[in-house]
Design an enzyme around this catalytic site. Structure first.
Site, PDB file in Angstrom:
ATOM      1  N   CYS A  52       6.062  -2.159   8.399  1.00 42.74           N
ATOM      2  CA  CYS A  52       6.457  -0.821   8.851  1.00 42.74           C
ATOM      3  C   CYS A  52       6.507  -0.726  10.374  1.00 42.74           C
ATOM      4  O   CYS A  52       5.858  -1.480  11.089  1.00 42.74           O
ATOM      5  CB  CYS A  52       5.497   0.216   8.295  1.00 42.74           C
ATOM      6  SG  CYS A  52       5.627   0.413   6.494  1.00 42.74           S
ATOM      7  N   ASP A  69       0.822  -1.206   0.000  1.00 39.45           N
ATOM      8  CA  ASP A  69       0.000   0.000   0.000  1.00 39.45           C
ATOM      9  C   ASP A  69       0.859   1.260   0.000  1.00 39.45           C
ATOM     10  O   ASP A  69       0.469   2.287  -0.561  1.00 39.45           O
ATOM     11  CB  ASP A  69      -0.929  -0.006   1.212  1.00 39.45           C
ATOM     12  CG  ASP A  69      -2.135  -0.914   1.009  1.00 39.45           C
ATOM     13  OD1 ASP A  69      -2.187  -1.597  -0.029  1.00 39.45           O
ATOM     14  OD2 ASP A  69      -3.017  -0.942   1.881  1.00 39.45           O
ATOM     15  N   GLU A  80      -6.924   3.584  -0.358  1.00 42.66           N
ATOM     16  CA  GLU A  80      -6.397   4.096   0.903  1.00 42.66           C
ATOM     17  C   GLU A  80      -5.803   5.475   0.647  1.00 42.66           C
ATOM     18  O   GLU A  80      -5.075   5.664  -0.329  1.00 42.66           O
ATOM     19  CB  GLU A  80      -5.335   3.138   1.431  1.00 42.66           C
ATOM     20  CG  GLU A  80      -4.772   3.512   2.773  1.00 42.66           C
ATOM     21  CD  GLU A  80      -3.734   2.499   3.239  1.00 42.66           C
ATOM     22  OE1 GLU A  80      -4.129   1.437   3.747  1.00 42.66           O
ATOM     23  OE2 GLU A  80      -2.535   2.767   3.079  1.00 42.66           O
ATOM     24  N   CYS A  99       2.030  -8.281   5.769  1.00 40.92           N
ATOM     25  CA  CYS A  99       1.608  -6.892   5.578  1.00 40.92           C
ATOM     26  C   CYS A  99       0.116  -6.699   5.344  1.00 40.92           C
ATOM     27  O   CYS A  99      -0.685  -7.606   5.491  1.00 40.92           O
ATOM     28  CB  CYS A  99       2.438  -6.270   4.465  1.00 40.92           C
ATOM     29  SG  CYS A  99       4.079  -5.773   5.042  1.00 40.92           S
ATOM     30  N   ASP A 100      -0.224  -5.478   4.931  1.00 41.20           N
ATOM     31  CA  ASP A 100      -1.586  -4.946   4.962  1.00 41.20           C
ATOM     32  C   ASP A 100      -2.635  -5.845   4.316  1.00 41.20           C
ATOM     33  O   ASP A 100      -3.750  -5.949   4.815  1.00 41.20           O
ATOM     34  CB  ASP A 100      -1.634  -3.588   4.256  1.00 41.20           C
ATOM     35  CG  ASP A 100      -0.888  -2.511   4.996  1.00 41.20           C
ATOM     36  OD1 ASP A 100       0.058  -2.844   5.714  1.00 41.20           O
ATOM     37  OD2 ASP A 100      -1.227  -1.331   4.839  1.00 41.20           O
ATOM     38  N   LYS A 101      -2.339  -6.420   3.175  1.00 40.59           N
ATOM     39  CA  LYS A 101      -3.319  -7.251   2.481  1.00 40.59           C
ATOM     40  C   LYS A 101      -2.889  -8.709   2.452  1.00 40.59           C
ATOM     41  O   LYS A 101      -3.739  -9.607   2.450  1.00 40.59           O
ATOM     42  CB  LYS A 101      -3.521  -6.743   1.048  1.00 40.59           C
ATOM     43  CG  LYS A 101      -4.013  -5.307   0.983  1.00 40.59           C
ATOM     44  CD  LYS A 101      -5.301  -5.121   1.740  1.00 40.59           C
ATOM     45  CE  LYS A 101      -5.694  -3.669   1.808  1.00 40.59           C
ATOM     46  NZ  LYS A 101      -4.718  -2.829   2.500  1.00 40.59           N
ATOM     47  N   SER A 123      -5.050   4.610   5.892  1.00 41.72           N
ATOM     48  CA  SER A 123      -3.980   3.757   6.392  1.00 41.72           C
ATOM     49  C   SER A 123      -4.089   3.657   7.901  1.00 41.72           C
ATOM     50  O   SER A 123      -4.573   4.573   8.575  1.00 41.72           O
ATOM     51  CB  SER A 123      -2.621   4.353   6.017  1.00 41.72           C
ATOM     52  OG  SER A 123      -1.586   3.738   6.742  1.00 41.72           O
TER      53      SER A 123
END
Length: 667
Positions: A236, A123, A517, A165-167, A543
Site C-alpha cells: 500500500c 490484512d 488488527e 507485505c504486513d506478515k 494497522s
C-alpha cells in the site's frame, strides 16, 4: 460443448486419453559425477542432480552451486501480465518478475537457481472478518514453513528472500534470521503507485463508514473503490506495516541500500532484484553468513530508523521476533523508548503527515539511506555494522551521499511531482520546525499495568495543548467484538458512539481473536467529522496506517486477567499522553466524572469486579490460532514478539506434565 455445470462436463468423456503417453524420453547427456561422489555423497544429493536434469536443466550444469529463492508469490499471471488467477493482494501479485530477474542473474553468473513459494494473506482483505484471526499467527507458521523449505535444499549456497507485505515480509525476515549460518539477502517487494485523482489505499477502506454517515454517495464510493491502485503490484501507498517492514529490513542491513519502497513494476524495482542476487553471490563467495550482519548493533540501528520514519506499531511485534530468531538479545520497551527519544520523526509520509507524501515519493526522496544519512549526522548510528552490500553502514552512507543514484532519484521527484525531497525527508531542525516530534509513547496505568502503545504523532494536533500534551476523559463504550464496535460507530441511533466516548475493545488479544488488527475502527473515526474526539483503547493491535488517539497492545489482555476486561459502559477513563516527554497514562477513575477516584483506589474497584460477561474467545477462533496463542504466551507474549521460544515452551510443558502427574499421585 457441455455447459460448465452439466455432469458430462465435470466427469469428461475420456477423449484426452487418446493422446496420453505412458512413457517418455529421458534427458540426454551425463551427470557431472565421479567415483568419489558415488561412494561418499548422500543418495539425496545424487538424486537431486537427477531431478535437476529431469526438470530440463542442461545435464552438464546440474551440479552448479545452488541458490534458493524463497518468495511470497501469489496469483498466476499470463505471459503478458494479465491475471489468470488473482492473488490475495497486490503485494505478492507481481513479484514473480523479481524472482525471474534474480534467477536469470544467478544463472548468468554460474549459479543454479531454485525457486519455492510460501504465499501470504492480506490484512486489508480480512479487515472486519474472521480471516483476521489468522493474520498474526500466519507469521510464525510461515517462517517455520520457509525455514523447512530452505533446509530441504541441503546443498544451497545462499538464500534470497522476496516478500512485500504486513506478515509475509516479517515471516521472511524471521525465516532468514533463523538460518543465519547461511548467506542471505532480503528483496523488498516494493510499493503500489498512487493513482491520479483517486483516494489512497488507506482512505478507500473507509467508504462503508463514510457512506453510512452520508459523507459520500454510492457513485463516489464505487468509483474510488475501483481506482485506488495506480499499479497492479506492491504494498500500500502509505507507511503502514508493509512499508515499515521494508524499511526495517534495509535498516537491519539485510537488504541493499535504497531497496525498500521501490515502485513495483518500474525499472528501478527489477534492477534492485538483479543487484540483490549479485550481492548474495558475493556473500557466498566470501563465506559471509547472515549472522555477521544481524547483530545487536544492527537491531539498535533499525529501532532508530523506525523512530525517524514514524513507522507502524506492529513492528513492536516483529523486530523482537527477528532478533530472537537470529539469537540476538530482543529489544525491550525501554530500548524502543530510547530510540524514540533520540530522534524526532524525519519523514513526512502517509498517514502521519503533515503533507502526507505517498511511499513512492519517500523512495524518490532518498528512502532509507537518506534518513540514515540524517541519523549519521546526528551521531546516532552504529556505522561499523556490516551489511549485505559487503560494506559497512558507514561505507554505504558515504557512497550514497555522493552517488549518481541519489542525485537521479531526487531530481526525478522534482521533475515528475514538483516536490522538494527535503520536505519529504528532513533534518532534525527542519523536522522540529515543521512540528514533527518523536513518534511512539508507551502508556501505563491501572488499565495497562504491563504497558500499551500509541503512535502519539498520529493524534490530531488540534487536540494537543501548548505543552504538547493530549488529555481526554470520557465514558467507556465497551465492546467485546470489532463487529459490534464498528456497527456502533456507523450507527445514528441510541447505540451510536459519540464524540467524547472512549471505545474500549476488549477480549481481542491473542487468546480472543489472535490479536486482530482493528483498522476498520480507526479508519472510520479518522474520516468522520467528530471521530477525532473519540479515543480507542484495546488489547488488539492497529494497522500501521491507523491515526488518532488509538492505544493498543494493552497488557495483560482481558482474557489473561487484564483489568481492561473489567470495564463497563459508562465507566470514566482518563487518558494523558505527553508527546514531549514521551510518557503517558491510561486509567479508570471511577463511575462518576464529578467524583474521580485516585488511580490506586480505582484499581481496587476494578480488581473486585468479574470479567465483563460478553468477553470470551470468539466462537469462530480457529484451533490453529488457539494453539498459536498458547505457544506465544509461553514464549513471552506480545511484548516479547509473539515468538515460539522453544526452550520456554518445552519447560512449560514439562512443568505442566509434572503438575498433572503430581495430582494423579495425590488422588
Amino acid at each position: 460443448m457441455s455447459a460448465p455445470g452439466e455432469l458430462d462436463a465435470i466427469l469428461g468423456d475420456g477423449a484426452p486419453l487418446a493422446s496420453t503417453r505412458t512413457s517418455g524420453e529421458g534427458p540426454h547427456g551425463h551427470l557431472p559425477i565421479d567415483a568419489r561422489m558415488l561412494r561418499e555423497a548422500a543418495s539425496g544429493d545424487l538424486f537431486g542432480l537427477t531431478q535437476n536434469a529431469g526438470m530440463g536443466w542442461r545435464a552438464s550444469e546440474v551440479a552448479r552451486d545452488p541458490y534458493l529463492i524463497v518468495s511470497t508469490q501469489g496469483g498466476l499471471r499470463g505471459a503478458d501480465g494479465t491475471p489468470l488467477a488473482l492473488g490475495l493482494h497486490t503485494g505478492h501479485w507481481e513479484i514473480d518478475r523479481l524472482v525471474r530477474t534474480a534467477a536469470e542473474t544467478f544463472a548468468a553468473h554460474g549459479g543454479l537457481p531454485f525457486s519455492v513459494m510460501c504465499s501470504d494473506p492480506c490484512d486489508g482483505r480480512t479487515q472486519g472478518t474472521t480471516g483476521m484471526f489468522d493474520s498474526l499467527p500466519y507469521r510464525n507458521d510461515a517462517s517455520i514453513a520457509m525455514r523447512r523449505l530452505i533446509r530441504s535444499l541441503p546443498t544451497r549456497r545462499g538464500v534470497l528472500g522476496i516478500a512485500t507485505c504486513d506478515k509475509g515480509l516479517p515471516a521472511m525476515m524471521l525465516a532468514l534470521a533463523g538460518c543465519s549460518d547461511l548467506p542471505g539477502v532480503i528483496v523488498p517487494g516494493g510499493v503500489t503507485l498512487p493513482a491520479r485523482g483517486a483516494e489512497d489505499a488507506g482512505q478507500v477502506q473507509t467508504i462503508g463508514a463514510r457512506f453510512a454517515h452520508g459523507l459520500i454517495d454510492l457513485e463516489h464510493a464505487a468509483a474510488m473503490g475501483c481506482r485506488a491502485c495506480g499499479s497492479p503490484g506492491g504494498g500500500c501507498q502509505f507507511l503502514g506495516t508493509a512499508a515499515t517492514s521494508q524499511v526495517v529490513a534495509e535498516a537491519l542491513g539485510i537488504a541493499l541500500p535504497h531497496s525498500a519502497l521501490a515502485p513495483s513494476g518500474e525499472p528501478a524495482w527489477t534492477d534492485m532484484a538483479r543487484r540483490s542476487a549479485l550481492a548474495l553471490l558475493r556473500m557466498a563467495g566470501q563465506g559471509t553468513p547472515l549472522s555477521a550482519v544481524l547483530t545487536r548493533q544492527a537491531v539498535e540501528n533499525a529501532l532508530l530508523v523506525h523512530a525517524a520514519f514514524g513507522g507502524s506499531t506492529n513492528l513492536l511485534l516483529h523486530v523482537p521476533a527477528i532478533a530472537h530468531a537470529a539469537g540476538v538479545t530482543r529489544p525491550t520497551v525501554q530500548d524502543w523508548m530510547a530510540a524514540s527519544r533520540a530522534t524526532p520523526r524525519l519523514v513526512d509520509a502517509l498517514p502521519n503527515g503533515p503533507r502526507h507524501h505517498p511511499t513512492v515519493q519517500v523512495f524518490m526522496a532518498g528512502g532509507v539511506p537518506e534518513v540514515m544519512l540524517r541519523l549519521r549526522d546526528m551521531g546516532l548510528l552504529h556505522l561499523d555494522v556490516p551489511t549485505v552490500s559487503g560494506r559497512t553502514v558507514g561505507e554505504n552512507l558515504a557512497w550514497w551521499e555522493h552517488s549518481a543514484t541519489r542525485a537521479a532519484a531526487r531530481a526525478r521527484l522534482r521533475e515528475l511531482d514538483g516536490v522538494d525531497p527535503d520536505v519529504v525527508i528532513m533534518g532534525p531542525d527542519a523536522a522540529r520546525k515543521a512540528g514533527l516530534s518523536s513518534t511512539m509513547v508507551f502508556p501505563v496505568g491501572n488499565l495497562a499495568p504491563q504497558g500499551a502503545v500509541i503512535k502519539a504523532t498520529a493524534i490530531d494536533p488540534s487536540l494537543v495543548d501548548e505543552g504538547n500534551v493530549y488529555r481526554h476523559t470520557g465514558p467507556a463504550r465497551v465492546f467485546a467484538s470489532e463487529h459490534d464496535a464498528i456497527r456502533a460507530i456507523k450507527s445514528k441511533g441510541d447505540d451510536a458512539v459519540r464524540a467524547g466516548d472512549v471505545v474500549v475493545l476488549a477480549g481481542c488479544g491473542p487468546m480472543g481473536t489472535g490479536m486482530e488488527e482493528t483498522y476498520q475502527l480507526t479508519s472510520a473515526l479518522k474520516y468522520l467529522p467528530w471521530g477525532k474526539h473519540v479515543a480507542v483503547l484495546t488489547d488488539a493491535r492497529f494497522s500501521g496506517v491507523s491515526t488518532g488517539a488509538c492505544i493498543g497492545h494493552v497488557g495483560p489482555e482481558a482474557l489473561a486477567g487484564g483489568p481492561l476486561g473489567r470495564l463497563r459502559d459508562g465507566d470514566i477513563v482518563r487518558i494523558e499522553i505527553d508527546r514531549a516527554r514521551l510518557e503517558g497514562r491510561v486509567d479508570f477513575i471511577g463511575e462518576d466524572a464529578q467524583r474521580p477516584l485516585d488511580a490506586d483506589a480505582a484499581a481496587a474497584v476494578l480488581a473486585a469486579r468479574p470479567l465483563h460477561p460478553a468477553i470470551a474467545p470468539h466462537p469462530r477462533l480457529p484451533d490453529d490460532t488457539r494453539l498459536w496463542a498458547a505457544l506465544q504466551d509461553a514464549g513471552g507474549g506480545t511484548w516479547a514478539g509473539c515468538v515460539y521460544d522453544v526452550d520456554a515452551i518445552i519447560e512449560t510443558l514439562r512443568a505442566g506434565r509434572e503438575a498433572l502427574a503430581g495430582k494423579g499421585c495425590s488422588a
